[in-house]
Write an enzyme that holds these catalytic residues in place. Structure first.
Site, PDB file in Angstrom:
ATOM      1  N   THR A  28      35.428  52.750 116.040  1.00  9.39           N
ATOM      2  CA  THR A  28      34.025  53.005 116.366  1.00  9.39           C
ATOM      3  C   THR A  28      33.506  51.523 117.303  1.00  9.39           C
ATOM      4  O   THR A  28      32.602  51.805 118.289  1.00  9.39           O
ATOM      5  CB  THR A  28      33.171  53.019 115.109  1.00  9.39           C
ATOM      6  N   PRO A  33      32.813  57.457 118.136  1.00  5.00           N
ATOM      7  CA  PRO A  33      32.171  57.802 117.103  1.00  5.00           C
ATOM      8  C   PRO A  33      33.171  58.227 116.281  1.00  5.00           C
ATOM      9  O   PRO A  33      34.191  58.853 116.388  1.00  5.00           O
ATOM     10  CB  PRO A  33      31.278  58.760 117.419  1.00  5.00           C
ATOM     11  N   ASP A  34      32.933  58.068 114.680  1.00  9.21           N
ATOM     12  CA  ASP A  34      33.844  58.481 113.676  1.00  9.21           C
ATOM     13  C   ASP A  34      33.390  59.794 113.374  1.00  9.21           C
ATOM     14  O   ASP A  34      32.565  60.490 114.070  1.00  9.21           O
ATOM     15  CB  ASP A  34      34.045  57.444 112.403  1.00  9.21           C
ATOM     16  N   PHE A  35      33.914  60.640 112.371  1.00  6.70           N
ATOM     17  CA  PHE A  35      33.585  61.800 111.985  1.00  6.70           C
ATOM     18  C   PHE A  35      32.346  62.020 110.721  1.00  6.70           C
ATOM     19  O   PHE A  35      31.632  62.881 111.056  1.00  6.70           O
ATOM     20  CB  PHE A  35      34.936  62.593 111.413  1.00  6.70           C
ATOM     21  N   ARG A  36      32.564  61.117 109.839  1.00  8.75           N
ATOM     22  CA  ARG A  36      31.667  61.583 108.465  1.00  8.75           C
ATOM     23  C   ARG A  36      30.541  60.395 108.333  1.00  8.75           C
ATOM     24  O   ARG A  36      29.661  60.686 107.340  1.00  8.75           O
ATOM     25  CB  ARG A  36      32.832  61.478 107.366  1.00  8.75           C
ATOM     26  N   ASN A 104      44.199  58.325 113.708  1.00  8.87           N
ATOM     27  CA  ASN A 104      43.448  58.337 114.987  1.00  8.87           C
ATOM     28  C   ASN A 104      44.346  59.047 116.078  1.00  8.87           C
ATOM     29  O   ASN A 104      45.499  58.781 116.045  1.00  8.87           O
ATOM     30  CB  ASN A 104      43.078  57.060 115.269  1.00  8.87           C
ATOM     31  N   ASP A 106      43.433  58.307 119.330  1.00  2.00           N
ATOM     32  CA  ASP A 106      43.037  57.596 120.613  1.00  2.00           C
ATOM     33  C   ASP A 106      44.171  56.843 121.363  1.00  2.00           C
ATOM     34  O   ASP A 106      44.012  56.421 122.442  1.00  2.00           O
ATOM     35  CB  ASP A 106      41.864  56.899 120.331  1.00  2.00           C
ATOM     36  N   HIS A 121      48.163  62.254 112.815  1.00  2.00           N
ATOM     37  CA  HIS A 121      47.499  63.390 113.526  1.00  2.00           C
ATOM     38  C   HIS A 121      47.695  63.571 114.875  1.00  2.00           C
ATOM     39  O   HIS A 121      47.089  64.209 115.497  1.00  2.00           O
ATOM     40  CB  HIS A 121      45.892  63.312 113.149  1.00  2.00           C
ATOM     41  N   CYS A 132      57.086  76.686 127.626  1.00  2.00           N
ATOM     42  CA  CYS A 132      58.277  76.113 128.180  1.00  2.00           C
ATOM     43  C   CYS A 132      58.747  74.956 127.509  1.00  2.00           C
ATOM     44  O   CYS A 132      59.696  73.991 127.664  1.00  2.00           O
ATOM     45  CB  CYS A 132      58.460  76.059 129.636  1.00  2.00           C
ATOM     46  N   CYS A 152      54.331  77.395 134.446  1.00  2.00           N
ATOM     47  CA  CYS A 152      54.871  78.226 134.136  1.00  2.00           C
ATOM     48  C   CYS A 152      54.066  79.368 133.803  1.00  2.00           C
ATOM     49  O   CYS A 152      54.512  80.458 133.079  1.00  2.00           O
ATOM     50  CB  CYS A 152      56.237  78.068 132.910  1.00  2.00           C
ATOM     51  N   THR A 190      38.410  54.071 107.183  1.00  2.00           N
ATOM     52  CA  THR A 190      38.779  55.523 106.886  1.00  2.00           C
ATOM     53  C   THR A 190      38.110  55.816 105.584  1.00  2.00           C
ATOM     54  O   THR A 190      38.046  55.004 104.598  1.00  2.00           O
ATOM     55  CB  THR A 190      40.230  55.614 106.740  1.00  2.00           C
ATOM     56  N   SER A 191      37.583  57.186 105.471  1.00  2.00           N
ATOM     57  CA  SER A 191      36.822  57.606 104.345  1.00  2.00           C
ATOM     58  C   SER A 191      37.859  58.173 103.131  1.00  2.00           C
ATOM     59  O   SER A 191      37.701  58.317 102.132  1.00  2.00           O
ATOM     60  CB  SER A 191      35.764  58.645 104.744  1.00  2.00           C
ATOM     61  N   ASN A 213      35.966  48.826 104.672  1.00  2.00           N
ATOM     62  CA  ASN A 213      35.184  49.838 105.175  1.00  2.00           C
ATOM     63  C   ASN A 213      33.815  49.895 104.923  1.00  2.00           C
ATOM     64  O   ASN A 213      33.437  49.364 103.879  1.00  2.00           O
ATOM     65  CB  ASN A 213      35.905  51.112 104.436  1.00  2.00           C
ATOM     66  N   ILE A 231      35.056  46.174 110.853  1.00  2.00           N
ATOM     67  CA  ILE A 231      36.462  45.817 110.779  1.00  2.00           C
ATOM     68  C   ILE A 231      36.805  44.982 111.934  1.00  2.00           C
ATOM     69  O   ILE A 231      37.615  43.926 111.845  1.00  2.00           O
ATOM     70  CB  ILE A 231      37.357  46.915 110.415  1.00  2.00           C
TER      71      ILE A 231
HETATM   72  N1  APR Z   1      34.339  48.854 110.212  1.00  2.00           N
HETATM   73  C1  APR Z   1      34.614  49.421 108.941  1.00  2.00           C
HETATM   74  N2  APR Z   1      34.505  50.807 108.629  1.00  2.00           N
HETATM   75  C2  APR Z   1      33.918  51.678 109.522  1.00  2.00           C
HETATM   76  C3  APR Z   1      33.515  51.239 110.949  1.00  2.00           C
HETATM   77  C4  APR Z   1      33.861  49.838 111.070  1.00  2.00           C
HETATM   78  N3  APR Z   1      33.456  49.348 112.445  1.00  2.00           N
HETATM   79  N4  APR Z   1      32.938  52.192 111.407  1.00  2.00           N
HETATM   80  C5  APR Z   1      33.041  53.331 110.391  1.00  2.00           C
HETATM   81  N5  APR Z   1      33.526  52.940 109.270  1.00  2.00           N
HETATM   82  C6  APR Z   1      33.864  53.521 108.088  1.00  2.00           C
HETATM   83  C7  APR Z   1      32.785  54.527 107.718  1.00  2.00           C
HETATM   84  O1  APR Z   1      31.987  54.098 106.735  1.00  2.00           O
HETATM   85  C8  APR Z   1      33.856  55.956 107.242  1.00  2.00           C
HETATM   86  O2  APR Z   1      34.015  55.517 105.939  1.00  2.00           O
HETATM   87  O3  APR Z   1      35.347  54.411 108.499  1.00  2.00           O
HETATM   88  C9  APR Z   1      34.992  55.565 107.798  1.00  2.00           C
HETATM   89  C10 APR Z   1      35.489  56.782 108.769  1.00  2.00           C
HETATM   90  O4  APR Z   1      35.691  58.132 107.964  1.00  2.00           O
HETATM   91  P1  APR Z   1      35.765  59.168 108.822  1.00  2.00           P
HETATM   92  O5  APR Z   1      34.739  59.260 109.678  1.00  2.00           O
HETATM   93  O6  APR Z   1      36.003  60.533 107.561  1.00  2.00           O
HETATM   94  O7  APR Z   1      37.160  59.204 109.519  1.00  2.00           O
HETATM   95  P2  APR Z   1      38.567  59.453 109.051  1.00  2.00           P
HETATM   96  O8  APR Z   1      38.840  58.848 107.635  1.00  2.00           O
HETATM   97  O9  APR Z   1      39.405  58.676 110.068  1.00  2.00           O
HETATM   98  O10 APR Z   1      38.727  61.109 108.872  1.00  2.00           O
HETATM   99  C11 APR Z   1      40.174  61.357 108.594  1.00  2.00           C
HETATM  100  O11 APR Z   1      39.272  63.518 109.086  1.00  2.00           O
HETATM  101  O12 APR Z   1      38.651  65.284 110.597  1.00  2.00           O
HETATM  102  C12 APR Z   1      39.770  64.491 110.138  1.00  2.00           C
HETATM  103  O13 APR Z   1      41.593  64.529 111.660  1.00  2.00           O
HETATM  104  C13 APR Z   1      40.338  63.976 111.340  1.00  2.00           C
HETATM  105  O14 APR Z   1      41.691  61.916 111.362  1.00  2.00           O
HETATM  106  C14 APR Z   1      40.426  62.557 110.844  1.00  2.00           C
HETATM  107  C15 APR Z   1      40.493  62.692 109.479  1.00  2.00           C
END
Ligand code: APR
Length: 238
Positions: A28, A33-36, A104, A106, A121, A132, A152, A190-191, A213, A231
């Site tokens: 991020t 952007p993250d997902f949740r 990730n 990316d 992932h 092919c 192809c 990660t969540s 986190n 982070i």
């Molecule tokens: N520093 C620390 N924590 C952060 C930061 C940051 N700069 N930015 C976001 N976060 C935290 C958020 O608070 C959240 O808890 O990172 C977490 C991201 O969680 P998700 O958006 O759920 O992403 P992720 O855990 O990677 O999702 C797992 O879900 O949809 C699938 O395949 C997709 O790989 C992904 C998987």
């Protein structure tokens, strides 16, 4: 230097087989952007829920819409590694870190110089023809419209793990091995909501588990240290 950063530095100094387990929150601060999180991909208004679009069923039944969403939201060709990616690569060069395990796609850990990156992932940088098997780089997807086609005639599928698809067994085994041999596990950005990825951390048996986190995570952790600052900011102070 704050007390938690001091504690983190001490734990890192004591370790020589560190494993990092990360997710979208690591990128991020590179502008992806993250997902949740609020404002994350899964909280935006879409015709279909993103978790549905990013599924194997949807990819097969509605490839035009899949690739429209995928190009719009899953590719970040201008993103650059941040301090977190760079520090992990430095620790690997110093022989202190054995593996980065990431959810990730990316490629920013490799762009920062990390070599042993276990991409649970997959990656947007690897794309193959379904008919092919020919390899295509990210450019092919970036610079085409609609459903990308191989010379192809087959569809070029990104090597990213969609919902309903299995994870690569070799990557999983390597991640389990690294976690079992680790003397320190740092979980960051990660969540811990998505399995089997989130379940892998149970293979870590040491007592130096650190969570970095911004928000609470989806499973109990016996963490020695929890830091809720961004982070990239944290790693820039190490
Ligand atoms: N520093 C620390 N924590 C952060 C930061 C940051 N700069 N930015 C976001 N976060 C935290 C958020 O608070 C959240 O808890 O990172 C977490 C991201 O969680 P998700 O958006 O759920 O992403 P992720 O855990 O990677 O999702 C797992 O879900 O949809 C699938 O395949 C997709 O790989 C992904 C998987």
């Amino acid at each position: 230097m704050t007390e938690p950063i001091k504690q983190l530095r001490e734990l890192v100094d004591q370790s020589e087989r560190i494993v990092f387990f990360g997710g979208a929150g690591v990128s991020t601060e590179s502008g992806i952007p993250d997902f949740r999180s609020t404002g994350g991909l899964y909280h935006q208004e879409w015709k279909y829920p993103p978790e549905e679009i990013l599924s194997h069923t949807f990819y097969k039944s509605n490839p035009e819409e899949f690739f429209r969403f995928y190009r719009a939201k899953m590719l970040a060709p201008d993103a650059r590694p941040n301090a977190a990616h760079r520090k992990l690569a430095e620790w690997e060069r110093q022989g202190k870190l054995t593996a980065v395990i990431t959810q990730n796609i990316d490629g920013l850990h490799q762009a920062a110089g990390s070599r042993n990156v276990l991409e649970l992932h997959g990656s947007v940088h690897r794309n193959h023809c379904e008919r092919c098997g020919k390899f295509y780089a990210l450019d092919e997807i970036l610079h085409t419209q609609g459903v990308p086609r191989c010379s192809c005639g087959g569809i070029i599928k990104p090597d990213v793990v969609l919902y309903e698809e299995g994870l690569d067994q070799d990557v999983l085994q390597a991640a389990v091995r690294a976690l079992m041999e680790a003397d320190m596990l740092i979980i960051g950005g990660t969540s811990l909501n998505v399995y089997p990825a989130a379940g892998l951390i149970s293979y870590y048996r040491g007592d130096r588990l650190v969570l970095i986190n911004k928000s609470p995570v989806g499973r109990d952790l016996d963490a020695r240290l929890v830091i809720t600052d961004p982070i990239g900011q944290v790693f820039s102070q190490l």
